[in-house]
Design an enzyme around this catalytic site. Structure first.
Site, PDB file in Angstrom:
ATOM      1  N   SER A   8       0.917  -1.162  -0.086  1.00 33.39           N
ATOM      2  CA  SER A   8       0.038   0.107   0.007  1.00 33.39           C
ATOM      3  C   SER A   8       0.817   1.232  -0.086  1.00 33.39           C
ATOM      4  O   SER A   8       2.057   1.246   0.509  1.00 33.39           O
ATOM      5  CB  SER A   8      -0.849   0.071   1.142  1.00 33.39           C
ATOM      6  OG  SER A   8      -1.655   1.169   1.354  1.00 33.39           O
ATOM      7  N   HIS A   9       0.190   2.235  -0.448  1.00 36.74           N
ATOM      8  CA  HIS A   9       1.113   3.812  -0.438  1.00 36.74           C
ATOM      9  C   HIS A   9       0.861   4.206   0.833  1.00 36.74           C
ATOM     10  O   HIS A   9       1.872   5.264   1.330  1.00 36.74           O
ATOM     11  CB  HIS A   9       0.268   4.515  -1.343  1.00 36.74           C
ATOM     12  CG  HIS A   9       0.497   4.266  -2.735  1.00 36.74           C
ATOM     13  ND1 HIS A   9       0.212   3.402  -3.472  1.00 36.74           N
ATOM     14  CD2 HIS A   9       1.409   5.082  -3.706  1.00 36.74           C
ATOM     15  CE1 HIS A   9       0.558   3.389  -4.860  1.00 36.74           C
ATOM     16  NE2 HIS A   9       1.397   4.551  -4.732  1.00 36.74           N
ATOM     17  N   SER A  10      -0.036   3.694   1.810  1.00 38.71           N
ATOM     18  CA  SER A  10      -0.224   4.322   3.187  1.00 38.71           C
ATOM     19  C   SER A  10       0.043   3.083   4.165  1.00 38.71           C
ATOM     20  O   SER A  10      -0.648   2.138   4.074  1.00 38.71           O
ATOM     21  CB  SER A  10      -1.768   4.722   3.312  1.00 38.71           C
ATOM     22  OG  SER A  10      -1.682   5.203   4.554  1.00 38.71           O
ATOM     23  N   ASP A  64      -2.740  -1.702  -3.641  1.00 42.30           N
ATOM     24  CA  ASP A  64      -3.776  -0.860  -3.497  1.00 42.30           C
ATOM     25  C   ASP A  64      -3.884   0.000  -4.832  1.00 42.30           C
ATOM     26  O   ASP A  64      -4.866   0.281  -5.169  1.00 42.30           O
ATOM     27  CB  ASP A  64      -3.671   0.016  -2.072  1.00 42.30           C
ATOM     28  CG  ASP A  64      -2.616   1.189  -2.303  1.00 42.30           C
ATOM     29  OD1 ASP A  64      -1.429   1.086  -3.206  1.00 42.30           O
ATOM     30  OD2 ASP A  64      -2.391   1.559  -1.338  1.00 42.30           O
ATOM     31  N   SER A  67       0.801   2.482  -9.009  1.00 43.92           N
ATOM     32  CA  SER A  67       2.240   2.234  -9.007  1.00 43.92           C
ATOM     33  C   SER A  67       2.848   1.119  -7.839  1.00 43.92           C
ATOM     34  O   SER A  67       3.661   0.516  -8.031  1.00 43.92           O
ATOM     35  CB  SER A  67       2.995   3.488  -8.640  1.00 43.92           C
ATOM     36  OG  SER A  67       2.443   3.997  -7.345  1.00 43.92           O
TER      37      SER A  67
END
Length: 121
Positions: A8-10, A64, A67
């Site tokens: 995930s990016h987060s 997610d 990228s």
């Protein structure tokens, strides 16, 4: 049990999802590769590779956003470990939930992938 790898990016999002899945499917190994080292949003291939190295069984990889998927696919190309790691393009939260519950029920990697495909495609 099949392990899950969540990219995930987060980091906060991934940690929250891991907490939820821990309640719904206790005992399923969930490995995170989320956020950047400075705490900002993003994905880092070295974190993905570290998650790959931490798996203890065959694993399902869920991402997610775009990228994260590109970085995960690159990490898969470079992976030379002993376990099978399979990417499945499903909704992040819902797919992880279904996969974790299926793993907890003793389903193997192929059975989980079939359940995800049936549910989301």
């Amino acid at each position: 049990m099949v392990n899950l790898i969540l990219v995930s990016h987060s980091e906060k999002l991934a940690q929250g999802l891991k907490e939820l899945l821990g309640e719904m499917a206790p005992g399923v190994a969930i490995h995170l590769a989320a956020g950047l080292a400075d705490g900002s949003l993003g994905t880092d291939i070295s974190r993905i590779e570290a998650a790959f190295e931490a798996v203890t069984d065959d694993s399902l990889l869920i991402t997610d956003l775009g990228s994260a998927t590109m970085n995960a696919e690159l990490a898969l190309e470079l992976y030379s470990g002993n376990h099978t790691i399979t990417f499945c393009d499903v909704p992040f939260l819902e797919g992880a939930f279904v996969a974790a519950v299926q793993s907890r029920m003793g389903q193997n990697l192929d059975e989980i992938i079939l359940a995800l495909q049936s549910e989301f495609q």
